[in-house]
Design a protein around this motif. Structure first.
Motif, PDB file in Angstrom:
ATOM      1  N   SER A   6      69.589  28.719  36.551  1.00  0.00           N
ATOM      2  CA  SER A   6      69.377  30.020  37.167  1.00  0.00           C
ATOM      3  C   SER A   6      67.935  30.448  36.927  1.00  0.00           C
ATOM      4  O   SER A   6      67.368  30.193  35.879  1.00  0.00           O
ATOM      5  N   ASN A   7      67.346  31.106  37.927  1.00  0.00           N
ATOM      6  CA  ASN A   7      65.974  31.572  37.753  1.00  0.00           C
ATOM      7  C   ASN A   7      65.906  33.080  37.527  1.00  0.00           C
ATOM      8  O   ASN A   7      64.840  33.654  37.579  1.00  0.00           O
ATOM      9  N   VAL A   8      67.044  33.715  37.284  1.00  0.00           N
ATOM     10  CA  VAL A   8      67.020  35.139  36.966  1.00  0.00           C
ATOM     11  C   VAL A   8      66.962  35.305  35.452  1.00  0.00           C
ATOM     12  O   VAL A   8      67.489  34.488  34.705  1.00  0.00           O
ATOM     13  N   SER A   9      66.325  36.351  35.028  1.00  0.00           N
ATOM     14  CA  SER A   9      66.157  36.586  33.591  1.00  0.00           C
ATOM     15  C   SER A   9      67.432  37.152  32.976  1.00  0.00           C
ATOM     16  O   SER A   9      68.263  37.759  33.659  1.00  0.00           O
ATOM     17  N   LYS A  10      67.550  36.976  31.685  1.00  0.00           N
ATOM     18  CA  LYS A  10      68.698  37.557  30.972  1.00  0.00           C
ATOM     19  C   LYS A  10      68.644  39.080  31.053  1.00  0.00           C
ATOM     20  O   LYS A  10      69.675  39.737  31.106  1.00  0.00           O
ATOM     21  N   GLU A  11      67.434  39.638  31.083  1.00  0.00           N
ATOM     22  CA  GLU A  11      67.283  41.094  31.196  1.00  0.00           C
ATOM     23  C   GLU A  11      67.847  41.587  32.531  1.00  0.00           C
ATOM     24  O   GLU A  11      68.514  42.625  32.588  1.00  0.00           O
ATOM     25  N   PHE A  12      67.587  40.834  33.596  1.00  0.00           N
ATOM     26  CA  PHE A  12      68.116  41.183  34.918  1.00  0.00           C
ATOM     27  C   PHE A  12      69.634  41.109  34.908  1.00  0.00           C
ATOM     28  O   PHE A  12      70.317  42.013  35.398  1.00  0.00           O
ATOM     29  N   VAL A  13      70.173  40.047  34.343  1.00  0.00           N
ATOM     30  CA  VAL A  13      71.625  39.864  34.290  1.00  0.00           C
ATOM     31  C   VAL A  13      72.278  40.991  33.496  1.00  0.00           C
ATOM     32  O   VAL A  13      73.311  41.536  33.904  1.00  0.00           O
ATOM     33  N   CYS A  14      71.675  41.386  32.382  1.00  0.00           N
ATOM     34  CA  CYS A  14      72.208  42.495  31.581  1.00  0.00           C
ATOM     35  C   CYS A  14      72.245  43.789  32.390  1.00  0.00           C
ATOM     36  O   CYS A  14      73.244  44.515  32.376  1.00  0.00           O
ATOM     37  N   SER A  15      71.173  44.083  33.104  1.00  0.00           N
ATOM     38  CA  SER A  15      71.112  45.305  33.919  1.00  0.00           C
ATOM     39  C   SER A  15      72.139  45.268  35.035  1.00  0.00           C
ATOM     40  O   SER A  15      72.812  46.269  35.318  1.00  0.00           O
ATOM     41  N   THR A  35      69.526  40.970  44.120  1.00  0.00           N
ATOM     42  CA  THR A  35      69.867  39.689  43.506  1.00  0.00           C
ATOM     43  C   THR A  35      69.120  38.528  44.160  1.00  0.00           C
ATOM     44  O   THR A  35      68.982  37.470  43.552  1.00  0.00           O
ATOM     45  N   GLU A  36      68.638  38.730  45.380  1.00  0.00           N
ATOM     46  CA  GLU A  36      67.918  37.651  46.070  1.00  0.00           C
ATOM     47  C   GLU A  36      66.594  37.317  45.392  1.00  0.00           C
ATOM     48  O   GLU A  36      66.220  36.158  45.292  1.00  0.00           O
ATOM     49  N   ASN A  37      65.868  38.349  44.961  1.00  0.00           N
ATOM     50  CA  ASN A  37      64.582  38.072  44.309  1.00  0.00           C
ATOM     51  C   ASN A  37      64.526  38.535  42.850  1.00  0.00           C
ATOM     52  O   ASN A  37      63.488  38.463  42.218  1.00  0.00           O
ATOM     53  N   GLY A  38      65.642  38.994  42.331  1.00  0.00           N
ATOM     54  CA  GLY A  38      65.715  39.354  40.913  1.00  0.00           C
ATOM     55  C   GLY A  38      64.909  40.577  40.528  1.00  0.00           C
ATOM     56  O   GLY A  38      64.346  40.634  39.437  1.00  0.00           O
ATOM     57  N   THR A  39      64.867  41.576  41.413  1.00  0.00           N
ATOM     58  CA  THR A  39      64.100  42.791  41.120  1.00  0.00           C
ATOM     59  C   THR A  39      65.011  44.014  41.029  1.00  0.00           C
ATOM     60  O   THR A  39      66.103  44.040  41.599  1.00  0.00           O
ATOM     61  N   ILE A  40      64.520  45.006  40.310  1.00  0.00           N
ATOM     62  CA  ILE A  40      65.240  46.265  40.146  1.00  0.00           C
ATOM     63  C   ILE A  40      64.257  47.400  40.396  1.00  0.00           C
ATOM     64  O   ILE A  40      63.183  47.443  39.802  1.00  0.00           O
ATOM     65  N   ASP A  41      64.631  48.322  41.264  1.00  0.00           N
ATOM     66  CA  ASP A  41      63.795  49.494  41.551  1.00  0.00           C
ATOM     67  C   ASP A  41      64.204  50.607  40.579  1.00  0.00           C
ATOM     68  O   ASP A  41      65.030  51.462  40.891  1.00  0.00           O
TER      69      ASP A  41
END
Length: 105
Positions: A6-15, A35-41
């Motif tokens: 997976s190329n998403v960070s653990k921080e992203f997954v936690c959020s 989830t497509e680019n692993g970003t959070i606004d």
């Protein structure tokens, strides 16, 4: 068969995990998690009006994502925490601290 990384960070997954914990969080957080680019606004999320219970989840998700409690102390409203949010936070801490691997079969 080789396991795909997976190329998403653990921080992203936690959020994302905390943002899925309650209906209120799903309605107000998930539209701003891509989830497509692993970003959070986070700016948009923080402009939403959350109940005290959901705000605990938002603060914890932000803290885990940024590795700092910049918006406010995530412990400040813990007395308002509901069981689904507490479970999501605890399981997110397990992911964050890498107690269990993120990529499980």
């Amino acid at each position: 068969m080789q396991k795909q990384q997976s190329n998403v960070s653990k921080e992203f997954v936690c959020s994302l995990h905390i943002g899925s914990a309650t209906e209120g969080l799903r309605i107000k957080m998930l539209p701003y998690i891509c989830t497509e680019n692993g970003t959070i606004d986070w700016e948009a999320i923080l402009n939403e009006d959350f109940s005290d219970a959901d705000l605990v989840g938002v603060r914890w998700a932000y803290t885990l994502c940024h590795e700092t409690a910049a918006i406010q102390d995530p412990f400040a409203l813990n007395d308002k925490m509901t069981l689904p949010i507490a479970k999501a936070i605890i399981s997110s801490l397990v992911i964050y601290w890498e107690i269990l691997p993120l990529n499980t079969p």
